[in-house]
Design an enzyme around this catalytic site. Structure first.
Site, short mmCIF file in Angstrom:
data_model
loop_
_atom_site.label_atom_id
_atom_site.label_comp_id
_atom_site.label_asym_id
_atom_site.label_seq_id
_atom_site.Cartn_x
_atom_site.Cartn_y
_atom_site.Cartn_z
N ASP A 103 0.79 -1.23 0.00
CA ASP A 103 0.00 0.00 0.00
C ASP A 103 0.82 1.28 0.00
OD1 ASP A 103 1.06 0.08 2.56
OD2 ASP A 103 -0.80 -0.51 3.54
N GLU A 125 -0.46 -8.80 -1.72
CA GLU A 125 -1.10 -8.28 -0.52
C GLU A 125 -2.31 -7.42 -0.90
OE1 GLU A 125 1.22 -7.17 3.36
OE2 GLU A 125 0.38 -5.30 2.59
N GLU A 139 -2.38 5.08 2.77
CA GLU A 139 -2.29 3.67 2.41
C GLU A 139 -3.63 3.07 1.97
OE1 GLU A 139 1.21 4.66 4.98
OE2 GLU A 139 -0.95 5.06 5.06
N HIS A 211 4.30 5.40 14.30
CA HIS A 211 4.76 6.26 13.21
C HIS A 211 3.65 6.72 12.28
CE1 HIS A 211 4.32 2.51 10.98
NE2 HIS A 211 4.38 3.22 9.89
N ARG A 213 0.88 8.51 10.23
CA ARG A 213 0.62 9.93 10.01
C ARG A 213 -0.62 10.41 10.75
NH1 ARG A 213 2.21 13.27 5.66
NH2 ARG A 213 3.28 11.45 4.77
N HIS A 243 11.08 6.56 14.97
CA HIS A 243 10.93 6.89 13.55
C HIS A 243 11.58 8.24 13.27
CE1 HIS A 243 8.90 7.78 9.71
NE2 HIS A 243 8.69 6.48 9.62
#
Length: 372
Positions: A103, A125, A139, A211, A213, A243
């Site tokens: 993604d 996937e 994603e 991590h 967003r 991160h």
């Protein structure tokens, strides 16, 4: 008879890890010329991840401007993927299939570039859905857009396949294969020092990563406050690979820096992260990959998100969706750590995402697709 030319396009470290077993499987098949194209989203990290599996890019592009906005990055990556595909075709002849994984923006960029050039796309996937376009972002959008471009949908689970069918993807284009991430995990597990991250005597190790967003700002500080509370227990030690994003690093420095039972380290290379996972008793993470890996190694995981595109771990009893509320995270972690029976039950290895033999299956499906 000419070899089938399959281009595997990747740009991030997770893509490199999950595609490495497939690259090896394709290169082990007679009549297949498998080429690795790196688009540059994680310019240094992706090639290093490939190197652990004894692989190197056949062609690499550079994308300048780390930290640029999502749409600007996507445009730059699509241009990079297009250049790499064009160069491959110019050098070796027509490509029969472009394979993308997961993604990341680099996956959508490569799918777009291939589709624009009339090259079929295989999506490894495929079919994961969280149900909301803003979580995870971008994603979830990327996955859905790739599904509209792909000719071959390689779903890791029956649930993912059902999502694709519900969106109108033809049944004969969908194959349930398991996730190559488990292939990569088991390969790595047998090649790392499991004692690398042993906690101090009398303490249990809690591995944490954050991590996403959508967690920037107050949510990530709430998660870090929960880690600070857990680290105050005399029986726990928290390991947090930090991160590099400034939003994450700034919050970590503000909330956790200087606490004696918190080990803050730079992002771990994949083998090091697997070693840390093996040494841990409990995992707290918003990572998609760790949601797949922790159950296979028998590690209970608290998912630091409000929803997940990987519900199988929750249904299997290995994962609990806790979101980012400080009190809920602390209470749920304590309920597991302080209940020997529950901890033992959640620590049983489970394989809801595949048995480690997905790559040969996918390689055979790709070869059959190309053969027509």
């Amino acid at each position: 008879m000419a070899s089938a030319r399959i281009l595997l396009c990747l740009g991030t470290r997770p893509e490199a890890i999950k595609l490495a077993p497939l690259i090896l499987a394709l290169r082990g098949r007679e009549g297949v010329d498998a080429r690795v194209l790196v688009t540059g989203q994680h310019r240094d990290l992706a090639p290093r991840a490939l190197a652990f599996f004894g692989l190197a890019p056949d062609r690499s592009e550079a994308v300048e401007g780390d930290g640029r906005e999502v749409e600007a990055l996507l445009a730059a990556l699509e241009a990079a993927a297009g250049r790499a595909i064009d160069a491959e075709v110019a050098q070796g002849g027509a490509a029969d299939l472009v394979v993308v994984q997961g993604d990341a923006s680099s996956a959508l960029a490569a799918a777009r570039a291939a589709h624009a050039r009339g090259i079929p796309v295989a999506h490894v996937e495929a079919g994961l859905r969280s149900g909301g376009l803003d979580a995870p972002f971008p994603e979830e959008r990327n996955r859905r857009d790739i599904a509209g471009l792909a000719a071959l949908h390689l779903a890791p689970t029956e649930g993912a396949a059902a999502n694709l069918r519900a969106e109108g993807v033809p049944d004969d284009a969908i194959h349930v294969t398991g996730n190559t991430g488990i292939d990569a995990l088991l390969y790595t597990r047998d090649r790392v020092d499991r004692y690398r991250w042993t906690p101090a005597p009398g303490r249990l190790l809690v591995l944490a990563t954050v991590h996403r967003r959508e967690s920037f700002g107050a949510p990530i500080r709430a998660v870090l406050a929960a880690l600070a509370t857990l680290a105050a227990r005399p029986d726990l030690e928290v390991l947090l690979p930090v991160h590099p994003n400034p939003e994450v690093r700034g919050a970590v420095d503000e909330v956790l820096r200087g606490r004696s039972a918190v080990r803050l380290v730079d992002p771990l290379e994949p083998p090091e992260l697997v070693a840390a996972l093996m040494a841990s008793t409990l995992v707290l993470s918003d990572s998609g990959g760790l949601q797949e890996e922790a159950p296979a190694l028998g590690k209970p995981i608290l998912v630091l998100r409000d929803n997940t595109e990987r519900p199988e771990g929750v249904l299997a009893g290995s994962a609990i969706l806790v979101g980012t509320d400080t009190k809920r995270i602390v209470a749920t972690a304590a309920s597991i750590l302080d209940d020997a029976e529950l901890l033992a039950r959640m620590s049983e290895p489970r394989f809801p995402y595949g048995d480690g033999r997905s790559a040969p299956h996918i390689a055979a499906l790709c070869a059959a697709f190309v053969a027509g």
